[in-house]
Design a protein around this motif. Structure first.
Motif, PDB file in Angstrom:
ATOM      1  N   ARG A   1     -10.604   1.440  10.814  1.00 19.85           N
ATOM      2  CA  ARG A   1      -9.717   0.729   9.916  1.00 19.85           C
ATOM      3  C   ARG A   1      -9.546   1.498   8.608  1.00 19.85           C
ATOM      4  NH1 ARG A   1      -9.581  -5.528   9.066  1.00 19.85           N
ATOM      5  NH2 ARG A   1      -8.059  -5.557   7.393  1.00 19.85           N
TER       6      ARG A   1
ATOM      7  N   PRO B   1      -2.016   0.769   9.042  1.00 15.85           N
ATOM      8  CA  PRO B   1      -2.171   0.930  10.485  1.00 15.85           C
ATOM      9  C   PRO B   1      -1.874   2.362  10.931  1.00 15.85           C
ATOM     10  CG  PRO B   1      -0.173  -0.300   9.954  1.00 15.85           C
ATOM     11  CD  PRO B   1      -0.935  -0.138   8.686  1.00 15.85           C
TER      12      PRO B   1
ATOM     13  N   GLU C   1      -7.942   4.542  -5.854  1.00 20.26           N
ATOM     14  CA  GLU C   1      -8.588   4.261  -7.136  1.00 20.26           C
ATOM     15  C   GLU C   1     -10.107   4.303  -7.040  1.00 20.26           C
ATOM     16  OE1 GLU C   1      -6.040   2.526  -6.005  1.00 20.26           O
ATOM     17  OE2 GLU C   1      -4.530   2.266  -7.566  1.00 20.26           O
TER      18      GLU C   1
ATOM     19  N   TYR D   1      -0.742  12.158 -15.760  1.00 10.90           N
ATOM     20  CA  TYR D   1      -2.077  11.768 -15.321  1.00 10.90           C
ATOM     21  C   TYR D   1      -2.129  11.568 -13.812  1.00 10.90           C
ATOM     22  CZ  TYR D   1      -3.566  10.476 -20.096  1.00 10.90           C
ATOM     23  OH  TYR D   1      -3.933  10.475 -21.407  1.00 10.90           O
TER      24      TYR D   1
ATOM     25  N   ILE E   1      -3.708   9.225 -10.632  1.00  8.50           N
ATOM     26  CA  ILE E   1      -3.983   7.792 -10.489  1.00  8.50           C
ATOM     27  C   ILE E   1      -5.320   7.483 -11.169  1.00  8.50           C
ATOM     28  CG2 ILE E   1      -4.537   6.020  -8.758  1.00  8.50           C
ATOM     29  CD1 ILE E   1      -1.625   6.749  -8.786  1.00  8.50           C
ATOM     30  N   GLN E   2      -5.400   6.317 -11.764  1.00  4.83           N
ATOM     31  CA  GLN E   2      -6.604   5.874 -12.480  1.00  4.83           C
ATOM     32  C   GLN E   2      -6.762   6.613 -13.813  1.00  4.83           C
ATOM     33  OE1 GLN E   2      -8.303   3.383 -10.631  1.00  4.83           O
ATOM     34  NE2 GLN E   2      -9.328   2.837 -12.510  1.00  4.83           N
TER      35      GLN E   2
ATOM     36  N   LEU F   1       1.372   4.534  11.100  1.00  2.39           N
ATOM     37  CA  LEU F   1       2.499   3.744  11.604  1.00  2.39           C
ATOM     38  C   LEU F   1       3.296   3.177  10.437  1.00  2.39           C
ATOM     39  CD1 LEU F   1       0.702   1.852  14.497  1.00  2.39           C
ATOM     40  CD2 LEU F   1       2.247   3.811  14.656  1.00  2.39           C
ATOM     41  N   PRO F   2       4.546   2.889  10.687  1.00  4.16           N
ATOM     42  CA  PRO F   2       5.364   2.379   9.583  1.00  4.16           C
ATOM     43  C   PRO F   2       4.841   1.038   9.091  1.00  4.16           C
ATOM     44  CG  PRO F   2       6.701   2.839  11.532  1.00  4.16           C
ATOM     45  CD  PRO F   2       5.283   2.966  11.943  1.00  4.16           C
TER      46      PRO F   2
ATOM     47  N   PRO G   1       6.369  -1.797   6.266  1.00 11.10           N
ATOM     48  CA  PRO G   1       7.539  -1.948   5.405  1.00 11.10           C
ATOM     49  C   PRO G   1       7.221  -1.595   3.958  1.00 11.10           C
ATOM     50  CG  PRO G   1       7.264  -3.872   6.796  1.00 11.10           C
ATOM     51  CD  PRO G   1       6.092  -2.977   7.041  1.00 11.10           C
ATOM     52  N   GLY G   2       8.047  -0.744   3.408  1.00 11.76           N
ATOM     53  CA  GLY G   2       7.932  -0.462   1.988  1.00 11.76           C
ATOM     54  C   GLY G   2       6.873   0.545   1.617  1.00 11.76           C
ATOM     55  N   SER G   3       5.813   0.666   2.419  1.00 12.76           N
ATOM     56  CA  SER G   3       4.709   1.478   1.950  1.00 12.76           C
ATOM     57  C   SER G   3       4.890   2.956   2.247  1.00 12.76           C
ATOM     58  CB  SER G   3       3.400   0.993   2.546  1.00 12.76           C
ATOM     59  OG  SER G   3       3.394   1.190   3.934  1.00 12.76           O
TER      60      SER G   3
ATOM     61  N   TYR H   1      -7.010  -0.026 -16.733  1.00  5.76           N
ATOM     62  CA  TYR H   1      -6.134   0.415 -15.650  1.00  5.76           C
ATOM     63  C   TYR H   1      -5.622  -0.786 -14.869  1.00  5.76           C
ATOM     64  CZ  TYR H   1      -4.464   2.965 -11.605  1.00  5.76           C
ATOM     65  OH  TYR H   1      -3.678   3.480 -10.605  1.00  5.76           O
TER      66      TYR H   1
ATOM     67  N   ILE I   1      -8.661  -4.080 -12.480  1.00  4.31           N
ATOM     68  CA  ILE I   1      -7.614  -4.370 -11.485  1.00  4.31           C
ATOM     69  C   ILE I   1      -7.806  -5.776 -10.915  1.00  4.31           C
ATOM     70  CG2 ILE I   1      -6.156  -3.245  -9.741  1.00  4.31           C
ATOM     71  CD1 ILE I   1      -7.804  -0.796  -9.889  1.00  4.31           C
TER      72      ILE I   1
ATOM     73  N   THR J   1      -5.851  -7.166  15.132  1.00  8.12           N
ATOM     74  CA  THR J   1      -4.929  -6.028  15.239  1.00  8.12           C
ATOM     75  C   THR J   1      -3.955  -6.238  16.390  1.00  8.12           C
ATOM     76  OG1 THR J   1      -6.942  -4.817  14.761  1.00  8.12           O
ATOM     77  CG2 THR J   1      -4.944  -3.534  15.047  1.00  8.12           C
TER      78      THR J   1
ATOM     79  N   LYS K   1       4.560  -7.506  15.368  1.00 10.03           N
ATOM     80  CA  LYS K   1       5.439  -6.398  15.037  1.00 10.03           C
ATOM     81  C   LYS K   1       6.461  -6.176  16.149  1.00 10.03           C
ATOM     82  CE  LYS K   1       3.654  -3.195  12.687  1.00 10.03           C
ATOM     83  NZ  LYS K   1       2.496  -2.314  12.583  1.00 10.03           N
TER      84      LYS K   1
ATOM     85  N   ASN L   1       7.791  -8.257   2.026  1.00  9.87           N
ATOM     86  CA  ASN L   1       7.533  -6.834   2.197  1.00  9.87           C
ATOM     87  C   ASN L   1       7.423  -6.163   0.836  1.00  9.87           C
ATOM     88  OD1 ASN L   1      10.051  -6.116   1.169  1.00  9.87           O
ATOM     89  ND2 ASN L   1      11.000  -6.217   3.188  1.00  9.87           N
ATOM     90  N   THR L   2       7.020  -4.915   0.867  1.00 12.49           N
ATOM     91  CA  THR L   2       6.684  -4.250  -0.392  1.00 12.49           C
ATOM     92  C   THR L   2       7.864  -4.149  -1.350  1.00 12.49           C
ATOM     93  OG1 THR L   2       5.296  -2.943   1.022  1.00 12.49           O
ATOM     94  CG2 THR L   2       5.341  -2.330  -1.275  1.00 12.49           C
ATOM     95  N   SER L   3       9.051  -3.935  -0.815  1.00 11.77           N
ATOM     96  CA  SER L   3      10.146  -3.731  -1.766  1.00 11.77           C
ATOM     97  C   SER L   3      10.455  -5.028  -2.521  1.00 11.77           C
ATOM     98  CB  SER L   3      11.378  -3.160  -1.069  1.00 11.77           C
ATOM     99  OG  SER L   3      12.011  -4.171  -0.338  1.00 11.77           O
TER     100      SER L   3
ATOM    101  N   GLN M   1      -7.467   1.910 -22.082  1.00 11.02           N
ATOM    102  CA  GLN M   1      -7.533   2.902 -21.012  1.00 11.02           C
ATOM    103  C   GLN M   1      -7.411   4.333 -21.528  1.00 11.02           C
ATOM    104  OE1 GLN M   1      -8.268   2.687 -17.937  1.00 11.02           O
ATOM    105  NE2 GLN M   1      -7.396   4.436 -16.904  1.00 11.02           N
TER     106      GLN M   1
END
Lengths: 483, 1131
Positions: free
Chosen positions: A102, A106, A155, A199, A201-202, A389-390, A392-394, B263, B326, B446, B453, B602-604, B831
């Protein structure tokens, strides 16, 4: 002898007080070596106060005196660079026999490396075409194929790699090192962190001083910029001619000495007087250190003409001048994070730094500095042998990249007391997780501190009622990689 | 040293031994068994296990080196299963059967595993060590706590010692002096003489207000010889509003105050109302709010009866303004525990997050008791107003208007997305039902995700459907009863078996097996598979939904004519309505709550929502019309019942603990808190007069800032590892005094600064240096360097620019022009704090700062020498004194501005020598002009020279041009860009790109001149040297020409002009002409760095940045005064 780590007051004490009072948590050995701390530096400065940056001796004789960490931030794919897994060809596009581990996102079937591997050097260690130039030095490199970290996210993994703790406020590796060793050149910052374009990340937490004094924080430099005053804040005076400034300093010291005469035995006043001389020199020293046009053409050609190679050349000039710890990040954000198009992206990224890294190794070797300079090249983790794997968005969902992988990845070291032409540990047959001679990030830190002359369990700082160390309560020295 | 690890283990053992089956087995192992253990098993354990599970380390709490420890097991209990030895965890782990595999790096050889296996099946016999039985175990941790409570100085009750008699009673002005003198007497030291009055007023000013006195104030104080002059000065300073700014800032160090969250990834990084806490703190000091009340408000203002004045709510910023990690709740809570316990009690409770404190009497239970208190709080829906806004203020109105708009943008978007989500879910009802049935009983997350999906539906919506179906299996209703019946059939021969079910359905028209008639109708014919069953349900739901939508649509028609027509709320047919409820009822899986929108999207969409939230937050955090609110918290409706997180891991549940106070500070067993979170109860326990720590800790902090060193030199650690007090009786005297004076901090100042001890000179005399270099005994005052804030404020005071306004949102102090406000109002960026602020040892806002570091590094000097901030202050001082003509008078004035004293004659002559110099330079040498220049002029074919060359002076939009407006009427489109340009209207206005040779040498030119337009009559190009005339000429018209020239000798300063001249007409004369110039390196230049390549395109640039005005001699002089130790130190 009580515990006594350094206290805020200690930074302003006379040398004698300092020796009377502090063991720095080093124990007696550390104290003894402190007493021998670079007397010439003190004599030269004419000062009896202890600067927090004065060069100090570690617990025992060190193999490495300085460190450069080339940070492939975002996560270099080990199976595409230093850890070949031909079996992925066989499984390409098919599910692996065991369930995928994991990770952040995915992943699907196996994904063969698009890069060709070749054996290099006497040791015959295989390296992919991505690092074909660096690979010419493989006989000086110690490749740790069995690294692992804790979680598959940037992070926490960045903080773990840099500060030995993934969430809470802890000093970064570089600040520990300047705290313990000081610097060999007080006219330059002891810990410099370079990242072109912004910079990672973090952000600045990666080079934080945490609860150590603020002077141990990494001095951040955006190597995309080229003007010196943009590189180091306040390094140049834009208002006063240099000769006039010298006269200002002379007058200042005249006034200061007069002031001091009536205030005998105050080492702090003395230290502050000295600091202006250091600062004045720093202006020249820094200009010189960052000016790579002073390098002969063949050296500049050897490094190449990318931002990353320019930064590595600057790094070499800084190391040469006694800067203790340098981090060279590949770029802002997380450039190596190839969730998509790994073939194109990794090729482009390696193309930006391979020549520079190879040149740095050649250069240090030529100057006899490789022996006592410790080079670490790593990302915060590696990447999956399976295809992402796809989601969405990421990502763009192209099914031609790899996800983060903290179960197993490769870091390599060179110089400063590590075995060259050596492979340590192994991942499983697919490259998913470290299985043989596993090396946690804490172990890497313990080993690096060992090379720098510190017992990582004794190298502590008392804060909030307890002794803290870079390795927290963890870390085993990986003896197998010591030369 | 008290060996706690041992105690802890034994304590647990006592409890566990009674129940451990191993223990009973181990009572009488046979000699053979023991022999087997010693010869075969123990070596394996020693070789492979005890490094991590032995005396030094106990990973997972497990030790494999003694019988008792082994029997106890690790955090998850015994590693041996007595009832079923082969299922023991120990075997699981060494055989690499589960997730945890030991030894980590390499599996044991099979033979060794076999030995362990055999031993375990024997009942794991292990000889008991002599004398190490649980019965005579050392005391429990609880006993340790009560023992330390009795023995350690800081936990003992505050003892009001009598004021001692001393050698020199004359010296006693305050009881403090007696306590100090006793110490000095014992050491054979004498106190230092009193400092002179100039020193005293400067010291008092800085100590109490952080600002220097004015020249007039100094003079007045020196000449005032009345004995009460000093007392009056103290009172005046304590009454100054700037007192609160100085001492409030010290408190902000304790409170790890910052204006940003650390951060945050994608959130807005600013706390919107942090400054109201800062202002609350300043006001509290100014108003001398009793310290106990100050604490209670900071911990629990929301639980107090406040009345009209809601300002104390802002006090809660003490808890809320830490790093956000965070948004990790455990780390946030840990930070709050730390700030409360170290800040108020001087105890390092957060050390007990993972285990009982290694040194101090703080158990892990103590930690989680407090954890429960802070976990039982939450952010209020909206931060409360602390003052009613002035509603007719236009700025406020603007703020509200924009806020409403921005919030509406967010809610409209969310509402819109929510509707879309609901529509999508209902339109995919078929896929959901079919997939949900498939996913039933599939525990593999999974796999279910993959199913979702593949069916293009959302996993988060699918799972409630699966739950619904599972529930229907257990207690079917009139709609899903057929589903339950069909589902009970085996997969094989489903179609056959289904027939009987179908008949049963048709007959179930009443009674407790009743089936909805519409559903019955659906199953008139027998379905062939479960999938078909689900599809029939889907069809039924779809049909019902479309009926409903039709009804809504016709309602929309009706209201056109009959506006009052009631909105339909249900379908008329009850059976149909029952079915409609499946997808419209409030708890229907299809009726997704709006609150779940974000997590399901979804993310967008998430990104858009985040961006809109950020917009709102940023507006609230930055608009100047925002009304002041408190960054408060409230109790959660249901308190969190804490339990120990074993090894600090949230998933690793240990025993329950009540929310309560620390055991060591409770007289008997601590009483569980009953009122909500328990915060108010905790606050009262902290401020109880019999709490031995609170007053001592605060008194010590105040002492630290007045004397430069605490009586306890570890101000936030009064535990066993902290330093002991240098003057325990004085500490207790002050603590008692503090409590008896109604916790008045100002009274504490009075008793301290009125003492002779405080008024001593800071001179380091030889005897003192010899006997007590650290000045622990207070034989002198401490010389103090200005901290960052006092330094910055003093620079602004000297330049006459300081703005002493009080309070309000943070201002920028890191960039020029910098705010002239006091540093305490500067934005504290948690930060990425500006490097120079850190370099001056500013308190790190990441964790509570007990005291500031005192480092001296060259970076500080660089800031003072070169930063625009200091340079501009020096310039301002120069200007401030520019009207004074006499040299002496001006120097004297500068001295008084900076030091509040006159220069000595010696100083005066030294300084005169500096200003009377005639070798001042006007600033640094400007960088040499670049080799490329941009202009226009005319090429004269007869002389072969360029005539009338004029510089292009305006640079706009990447273009050099002659005038501000472009094109220019008079001379047309003349311009140069990085690629080429355009000539003007006549041949006198040819555009000229000029290169000036930096040295003698030989150059090669390569270039391409191109006219790209299909119109016009083209251009003429010339390359012209001012020494040698025409080097090349070219004509282009819809064409391009190579303009290479090789081996041209040039002299230093020779110009090479690239002239683009219009043809007969000037329309369509855009051209491109880029060129490279390569110059050889002179033979004798080894080691020199010389530029050898120029590229017109790459080197193209606008004007160089203009240089700042150089510093005048007087300003340089003023700057020197600002840099001196005299300016920067307070004697």
């Amino acid at each position: 002898m009580d515990h006594h780590a350094l206290e805020p007051d200690d930074f302003a004490l006379t040398r004698r007080d300092f020796l009377q009072r502090s063991g720095m948590g080093f124990g007696l050995a550390g104290l003894a070596s402190l007493m021998g701390a670079s007397p010439s530096a003190m004599a030269a400065s004419g000062s009896s106060a202890v600067s927090p940056m004065i060069a100090k001796q570690p617990h025992f004789p060190a193999k490495a005196k300085r460190v450069i960490h080339i940070f492939l931030n975002g996560g270099l794919s080990h199976v595409d660079s230093f850890d070949p897994k031909p079996i992925l060809d066989k499984y390409h596009g098919k599910a692996l026999p065991n369930q995928n581990l994991r990770t952040e996102r995915p992943t699907g079937g196996a994904f063969r490396s698009p890069f060709k591997f070749k054996q290099y050097g006497q040791s015959g260690i295989p390296v992919s075409e991505l690092f074909s130039k660096t690979a010419e030095h493989v006989d000086n490199m110690c490749i740790i194929r069995s690294m692992y970290a804790d979680v598959p996210n940037h992070e926490p993994s960045l903080l773990l790699m840099n500060c030995g703790e993934s969430r809470q406020i802890r000093p970064s590796f570089g600040s520990w090192v300047t705290y313990g060793l000081g610097t060999e050149n007080e006219s330059l910052p002891g810990f410099i962190t370079m990242c072109p374009g912004g910079y990672p990340i973090q952000e600045s937490q990666n080079w934080q001083s945490g609860f150590l004094p603020g002077v141990h924080q990494g001095t951040y430099i955006d190597t995309k910029k080229t003007e010196l005053e943009e590189l180091i804040q306040f390094i140049k005076n834009k208002y006063t001619a240099n000769a006039d400034q010298r006269k200002q300093i002379d007058l200042l010291q005249q006034l200061n000495h007069r002031h001091q005469k009536a205030r005998a035995r105050d080492a702090e006043l003395d230290a502050r007087i000295h600091s202006f001389e250091l600062a004045y020199n720093m202006q020249m020293e820094a200009s010189d250190a960052f000016d790579i046009s002073k390098e002969p053409e063949y050296i500049r050609t050897m490094y190449g003409n990318t931002t990353q190679s320019r930064q590595l050349l600057i790094a070499r000039r800084l190391l040469e001048r006694g800067v203790r710890f340098i981090q060279a990040w590949h770029g802002a954000g997380q450039p190596w994070d190839s969730h998509d198009d790994i073939e194109d992206r990794h090729r482009k990224l390696a193309g930006e730094c391979d020549q520079g890294i190879a040149a740095l190794l050649t250069d240090l070797k030529q100057r006899g500095m490789l022996e006592d300079t410790l080079i670490l090249c790593t990302g915060e983790f590696g990447r999956t042998p399976t295809v992402e794997l796809p989601k969405p968005g990421s990502n763009a969902g192209k099914i031609n990249g790899r996800d983060h992988n903290h179960y197993g990845f490769t870091s390599w070291m060179a110089g400063g007391g590590v075995k060259g032409g050596h492979i340590h540990g192994a991942t499983d047959e697919f490259g998913y997780q470290a299985v043989e001679n596993r090396v946690h990030v804490h172990d890497l830190h313990a080993t690096m501190l060992h090379l720098l002359g510190f017992d990582h369990e004794q190298f502590t700082y008392r804060y909030a009622g307890r002794d803290f160390r870079l390795t927290d309560v963890h870390g085993n020295i990986v003896r197998d990689i010591l030369a | 040293m008290y060996d706690l690890s041992f105690i802890k283990t034994i304590r647990l053992c006592t409890a566990l031994l009674c129940i451990s089956p191993i223990a009973s087995m181990a009572e009488a192992p046979t000699p053979e068994a023991l022999e087997f253990f010693e010869s075969k098993v123990r070596p394996i354990l020693v070789e492979n296990c005890t490094k991590c599970h032995g005396t030094d380390k106990q990973k997972s709490g497990l030790r494999l080196d003694t019988a008792t420890h082994f029997a106890k097991g690790g955090e998850s209990g015994p590693v041996i299963n007595a009832k079923k030895p082969t299922a023991s965890r120990l075997l699981n782990v060494i055989e690499y059967r589960g997730k945890i595999k030991m030894p980590e790096d390499k599996k044991l050889p099979d033979a060794q595993i076999e030995i362990i296996r055999k031993w375990v099946t024997m009942g794991a016999p292990w000889p008991e060590e002599a004398g190490k039985t649980a019965a005579d175990a050392a005391p429990t941790f609880s006993n340790f706590i009560s023992q330390i409570r009795e023995s350690h100085w800081s936990f003992k009750p505050i003892h009001n010692a009598p004021i001692p008699t001393v050698s020199t009673p004359d010296w006693i002005d305050s009881p403090i002096d007696a306590f100090i003198l006793v110490g000095l007497d014992q050491a054979g030291l004498k106190p230092s003489p009193q400092a002179d009055k100039r020193t005293l007023i400067r010291r008092l000013n800085y100590d109490l207000t952080g600002l220097p006195p004015t020249k007039e104030e100094v003079e007045a104080f020196i000449t005032d010889e009345r004995p009460e002059a000093y007392t009056e000065l103290v009172e005046r300073l304590l009454a100054s509003p700037h007192y609160g700014e100085r001492w409030g800032r010290y408190w902000l160090d304790v409170a790890r105050y910052a204006d940003t969250k650390g951060y945050v990834f994608q959130e807005n990084r600013f706390y919107p109302y942090s400054y109201t806490y800062r202002d609350y703190v300043i006001r509290s000091f100014n108003e001398d709010l009793p310290y106990d009340q100050f604490i209670v408000e900071q911990l629990a203002a929301d639980l107090l009866e406040l009345g009209e004045d809601k300002r104390p709510l802002a006090a809660l910023g003490f808890l809320t303004l830490g790093r956000r990690f965070i948004n990790n709740i455990h780390d946030i809570t840990d930070d709050r525990i730390d700030v409360v316990t170290r800040g108020l009690l001087g105890l390092t409770v957060s050390c007990a997050r993972c285990h009982d404190h290694k040194y101090d009497p703080i158990s892990q239970g103590d930690y989680y008791a407090l954890y429960g208190i802070f976990r039982s709080t939450q952010k209020p829906g909206e931060f409360p107003l602390i003052e009613q806004p002035e509603t007719d203020d236009p700025l406020y109105q603007e703020f509200q208007k924009i806020l409403t708009e921005k919030r509406k943008e967010l809610t409209d978007y969310e509402a819109d997305q929510h509707v879309k989500l609901l529509n999508e879910t209902r339109s995919k009802i078929r896929a959901y039902l079919v997939t949900a049935e498939e996913a039933m009983g599939n525990g593999d997350v999974t796999a279910v995700k993959t199913l979702a999906k593949e069916s293009e539906i959302r996993y988060q919506v699918l799972t409630p459907w699966v739950t619904l179906l599972n529930n229907q299996l257990k207690t079917p209703d009139a709609i899903f009863r057929p589903f339950a019946w069909f589902k009970a059939l085996p997969d094989e021969n489903f179609a056959e078996a289904a027939k009987a079910v179908t008949s049963k359905i048709i007959e179930s028209t009443s009674g407790d097996q009743m089936i909805n008639p519409l559903v019955r109708k659906t199953f008139e014919s027998s379905p062939a598979s479960m999938k078909k069953v689900m599809e029939r349900y889907a069809t039924l739901l779809e049909d019902t939904d479309s009926q409903w939508r039709d009804q809504l649509a016709s309602h929309a028609q009706i209201i056109v004519n009959t506006p009052d027509a009631p909105i339909p709320v249900k379908l008329d047919n009850t059976n149909a309505e029952d079915i409609r409820q499946i997808i419209y009822a409030k708890n229907s899986p299809a009726n997704i709550a709006r609150s779940r929108l974000f997590s399901i999207s979804n993310t967008s969409i998430q990104q858009t929502i985040r961006a809109k939230r950020r917009n709102v937050a940023k507006h609230e955090a930055t608009h100047l019309g925002r009304p002041d609110r408190a960054s408060s918290i409230i109790d959660s409706p249901t308190p969190f019942n804490p339990y120990i997180f074993l090894r600090g891991k949230p998933g690793n549940r240990g025993e329950n603990v009540p929310r309560r106070f620390l055991e060591v500070l409770s007289q008997s067993d601590p009483i569980p808190y009953e009122q909500g979170s328990g915060r108010l109860e905790m606050a009262k326990a902290i401020t109880a007069p019999n709490n031995p720590l609170t007053a001592r800790v605060m008194v010590n902090r105040v002492w630290l800032h007045h004397f430069g060193r605490g009586l306890v030199n570890t101000p936030s650690d009064f535990g066993l590892q902290g330093d002991s007090p240098s003057h325990p009786e004085l500490l207790d005297f002050l603590a008692t005094y503090f409590i008896e004076h109604n916790w008045s901090v100002k009274d504490l100042h009075r008793v301290m600064v009125l003492s002779n001890a405080y008024r001593q000179s800071s001179h380091i005399h030889e005897a003192g240096a010899e006997k007590d270099i650290d000045n622990t005994l207070v034989w002198r005052q401490t010389r103090k360097r200005l901290d960052f804030e006092a330094m910055r404020d003093s620079l602004l005071t000297a330049s006459g620019e300081i703005d002493l306004a009080l309070g309000g949102p943070p201002v920028s102090i890191t960039k020029e022009p910098s705010s002239p406000r006091r540093a305490v109002y500067g934005l504290v960026e948690r930060q990425n704090m500006a490097g120079f602020i850190k370099n001056f040892d500013f308190a790190s806002p990441d964790t509570h700062s007990p005291k500031r570091y005192k480092t001296i590094v060259p970076q500080q000097a660089l800031f003072l020498m070169n930063s625009p901030f200091v340079v501009e202050r020096a310039r301002a001082i120069g200007k401030r004194t520019s009207s004074i003509e006499s040299l002496d008078a001006r120097i004297e004035e500068l001295f008084e501005i900076c030091y509040q004293r006159e220069p000595s004659p010696d100083e005066l002559s030294e300084l005169k020598a500096f200003v009377e110099r005639d070798d001042f330079m006007q600033g640094p040498t400007p960088p040499p002009e670049a080799e490329w220049r941009y202009g226009y002029g005319r090429y004269n074919a007869e002389t072969q020279r360029v005539e009338g060359y004029t510089k292009l002076t305006i640079f706009k939009e990447g273009r050099w041009q002659p005038r501000d407006t472009y094109p220019n009427k008079e001379i047309g489109h003349i311009a140069l860009t990085k690629d080429g340009g355009h000539p003007g209207n006549t041949t006198s206005h040819a555009s000229i790109r000029r290169w000036v040779a930096p040295r003698d040498g030989r150059i090669d030119i390569s270039g391409t001149f191109k006219h790209g337009s299909v119109h016009g009559d083209g251009l003429l190009g010339y390359i012209v040297s001012n020494k040698n005339g025409l080097l090349g000429d070219y004509a282009v018209k819809k064409s391009e020409s190579n303009t290479d020239l090789n081996a041209i000798e040039v002299k230093q300063c020779e110009t090479i002009d690239f002239v683009a001249s219009p043809g007969p007409t000037t329309s369509h004369d855009s051209f491109s002409w880029t060129m490279r110039i390569k110059m050889d390196r002179p033979a004798n230049s080894t080691g020199q760095s010389l530029q050898t390549k120029w590229e017109s395109r790459k080197d193209f640039a606008g004007p160089p940045p203009s240089l700042p005005e150089p510093l005048s001699p007087w300003a340089q002089f003023a700057q020197v005064l600002l840099l001196t130790n005299e300016f920067m130190y307070v004697d």
